[in-house]
Design an enzyme around this catalytic site. Structure first.
Site, PDB file in Angstrom:
ATOM      1  N   ASP A 139       2.266  -1.431   4.181  1.00  0.00           N
ATOM      2  CA  ASP A 139       1.214  -2.454   4.230  1.00  0.00           C
ATOM      3  C   ASP A 139       1.776  -3.846   3.955  1.00  0.00           C
ATOM      4  OD1 ASP A 139      -0.248  -0.081   4.207  1.00  0.00           O
ATOM      5  OD2 ASP A 139      -1.914  -1.000   3.130  1.00  0.00           O
ATOM      6  N   GLY A 153      -9.199   0.291   4.075  1.00  0.00           N
ATOM      7  CA  GLY A 153      -8.102   0.769   4.913  1.00  0.00           C
ATOM      8  C   GLY A 153      -7.509  -0.295   5.816  1.00  0.00           C
TER       9      GLY A 153
HETATM   10  N1  LIG Z   1     -10.623 -10.933  -1.503  1.00  0.00           N
HETATM   11  C1  LIG Z   1     -10.133 -10.307  -2.587  1.00  0.00           C
HETATM   12  N2  LIG Z   1     -10.162 -10.888  -3.809  1.00  0.00           N
HETATM   13  C2  LIG Z   1      -9.655 -10.254  -4.873  1.00  0.00           C
HETATM   14  N3  LIG Z   1      -9.109  -9.022  -4.833  1.00  0.00           N
HETATM   15  C3  LIG Z   1      -9.047  -8.407  -3.667  1.00  0.00           C
HETATM   16  C4  LIG Z   1      -9.554  -9.007  -2.477  1.00  0.00           C
HETATM   17  N4  LIG Z   1      -9.374  -8.160  -1.440  1.00  0.00           N
HETATM   18  C5  LIG Z   1      -8.778  -7.058  -1.976  1.00  0.00           C
HETATM   19  N5  LIG Z   1      -8.579  -7.192  -3.294  1.00  0.00           N
HETATM   20  C6  LIG Z   1      -8.009  -6.181  -4.189  1.00  0.00           C
HETATM   21  O1  LIG Z   1      -7.543  -5.088  -3.407  1.00  0.00           O
HETATM   22  C7  LIG Z   1      -8.280  -3.884  -3.719  1.00  0.00           C
HETATM   23  C8  LIG Z   1      -8.440  -3.016  -2.485  1.00  0.00           C
HETATM   24  O2  LIG Z   1      -7.175  -2.490  -2.152  1.00  0.00           O
HETATM   25  P1  LIG Z   1      -6.981  -1.012  -1.607  1.00  0.00           P
HETATM   26  O3  LIG Z   1      -7.746  -0.044  -2.449  1.00  0.00           O
HETATM   27  O4  LIG Z   1      -5.521  -0.811  -1.466  1.00  0.00           O
HETATM   28  O5  LIG Z   1      -7.681  -1.038  -0.184  1.00  0.00           O
HETATM   29  P2  LIG Z   1      -7.289  -1.878   1.114  1.00  0.00           P
HETATM   30  O6  LIG Z   1      -5.930  -2.420   0.880  1.00  0.00           O
HETATM   31  O7  LIG Z   1      -7.339  -0.877   2.220  1.00  0.00           O
HETATM   32  O8  LIG Z   1      -8.336  -2.916   1.319  1.00  0.00           O
HETATM   33  C9  LIG Z   1      -9.585  -4.401  -4.270  1.00  0.00           C
HETATM   34  O9  LIG Z   1     -10.214  -3.444  -5.102  1.00  0.00           O
HETATM   35  C10 LIG Z   1      -9.113  -5.614  -5.059  1.00  0.00           C
HETATM   36  O10 LIG Z   1      -8.529  -5.218  -6.279  1.00  0.00           O
HETATM   37  C1  LIG Z   2      -2.287   5.692   1.940  1.00  0.00           C
HETATM   38  C2  LIG Z   2      -1.240   4.611   2.186  1.00  0.00           C
HETATM   39  O1  LIG Z   2      -0.234   5.151   3.052  1.00  0.00           O
HETATM   40  C3  LIG Z   2      -1.848   3.386   2.888  1.00  0.00           C
HETATM   41  C4  LIG Z   2      -2.956   2.709   2.136  1.00  0.00           C
HETATM   42  O2  LIG Z   2      -3.540   1.669   2.916  1.00  0.00           O
HETATM   43  P1  LIG Z   2      -4.827   0.868   2.412  1.00  0.00           P
HETATM   44  O3  LIG Z   2      -4.471   0.250   1.103  1.00  0.00           O
HETATM   45  O4  LIG Z   2      -5.935   1.863   2.291  1.00  0.00           O
HETATM   46  O5  LIG Z   2      -5.081  -0.158   3.460  1.00  0.00           O
HETATM   47  C5  LIG Z   2      -0.601   4.243   0.847  1.00  0.00           C
HETATM   48  C6  LIG Z   2       0.689   3.448   0.956  1.00  0.00           C
HETATM   49  O6  LIG Z   2       1.355   3.486   2.000  1.00  0.00           O
HETATM   50  O7  LIG Z   2       1.062   2.812  -0.041  1.00  0.00           O
HETATM   51 MG   LIG Z   3      -4.276  -1.432  -0.017  1.00  0.00          MG
END
Ligand SMILES: Nc1ncnc2c1ncn2[C@@H]1O[C@H](COP(=O)(O)OP(=O)(O)O)[C@@H](O)[C@H]1O
Ligand SMILES: C[C@@](O)(CCOP(=O)(O)O)CC(=O)O
Ligand SMILES: [Mg+2]
Length: 328
Positions: free
Chosen positions: A164, A116
């Protein structure tokens, strides 16, 4: 060799609802993803993702080939990461009109994955900026944000907001409503505290879950609209420097997100620990399902309470990062 970095973020208000055109206010925080890019003589892409780890292994993969990753990391994790990095490289090739450009890339990040804090957006933003500069193309942060949004949209199966990626590219606090994106100048000093349960949520799945509820029940659609109302009040509170009203509205937002099914036991436990410690407000941040909460507390009480909360793996203070994507 070219290196760019971009920050992660917390949502003060509005995640999920922003996907359906309601406003949201994310804030960049001083935790960054860094991407190093070096051009290759051929058209291949080799990526070293040092944080995509299980038990401290490093994952390496090459795109466009049948090479399997060299350690036993869950395939969906590697596929998603390849989606982000491949998407970023496609954007840079497009900008530079160099469809056959090949790169060696290293991705490093201080942002926990899938928690998140916007690790995906930070990686995509930094990767587009670095790869484009490596091809001698300087993009404005707005252009990087737009191209990064297209990548997130694609990886999240067509369901993503600009929040984001715009926040990571521009830095500071921003407001996003549909295609309208702007920085919010003069935000009050916000004493942000983050609690992290060590887990992650699947953003695509959580967004799809909210969409299904919204399609099934009129009151779920009303809940999404109510989040929009909370955000509008929250923007007024920010404009008036009324940090305690900001906290109250964060609490309300968390309740609505919880009704939409995106909280979890550990997120709720951390939210309540923060509130009982005297935080002005606390809510989950980002997609939810697991990962992080954000609270407002200028005293050390919330951080201390979180560090003793079962289910909380770490707690830290987060400073607003006024700088977005930058060359390192
Ligand atoms: N340091 C990293 N190296 C490679 N891929 C990454 C890295 N950090 C994030 N990611 C990619 O982003 C994904 C997480 O994104 P998401 O599910 O949107 O959660 P958030 O954006 O909240 O961290 C990971 O599963 C991976 O695919
Ligand atoms: C749930 C959402 O509103 C935010 C997602 O944020 P994160 O990738 O979990 O950091 C999705 C979006 O805005 O694309
Ligand atoms: Mg994300």
């Amino acid at each position: 060799m070219t290196v760019s970095s971009a920050p992660g973020k917390v949502y003060l208000f509005g995640e999920h609802a922003v996907v359906y055109g309601e406003p949201a206010v994310p804030c960049a925080i001083e935790r960054r993803a860094r991407v190093t890019v070096e051009s290759r003589d051929d058209d291949r892409l080799r990526v070293e993702a040092r944080d995509l780890t299980l038990d401290g292994f490093t994952v390496e993969y090459s795109s466009g080939a049948s090479d399997a990753p060299d350690v036993n990391v869950p395939t969906p994790l590697v596929e998603a990461a390849m989606g982000y990095v491949d998407g970023a490289v496609e954007q840079a090739r497009d900008v530079a009109d160099a469809p056959d450009a090949g790169f060696d890339m290293v991705v490093e990040s201080d942002i926990p994955l899938g928690a998140g804090l916007g690790s995906s957006a930070a990686v995509v933003v930094a990767a587009i900026d670095a790869a484009a500069r490596e091809l001698d193309c300087d993009l404005t942060p707005e252009e990087v944000a737009d191209r990064a949004y297209r990548v997130e949209h694609e990886v999240q199966d067509g369901q993503a907001s600009r929040a984001d990626t715009f926040c990571s590219a521009m830095g500071g606090a921003v407001r996003v409503e549909g295609d309208d994106c702007a920085r919010i100048e003069d935000v009050p000093n916000l004493p942000l505290v983050v609690g992290y349960d060590g887990g992650a949520g699947d953003t695509g799945e959580l967004v799809a879950g909210v969409r299904a509820l919204r399609d099934e029940y009129a009151f779920a659609a009303d809940t999404v609209e109510a989040i929009g109302d909370v955000v509008r009040e929250g923007e007024d509170a920010l404009a008036e420097d009324d940090v305690s009203a900001v906290g109250k509205l964060m609490n309300f937002d968390h309740g609505l997100l919880s009704a939409l099914g995106v909280s979890s036991r550990s997120l709720d436990a951390m939210v309540w620990a923060a509130r009982e410690a005297g935080a002005l407000g606390a809510k989950l941040t980002g997609a939810g399902g697991g990962g992080c909460i954000v609270a407002l507390d200028e005293t050390p009480a919330t951080e201390t309470a979180l560090s003793y909360t079962p289910g909380c793996e770490s707690a830290f203070r987060a400073e607003l990062d006024r700088e977005g994507v930058r060359a390192e």
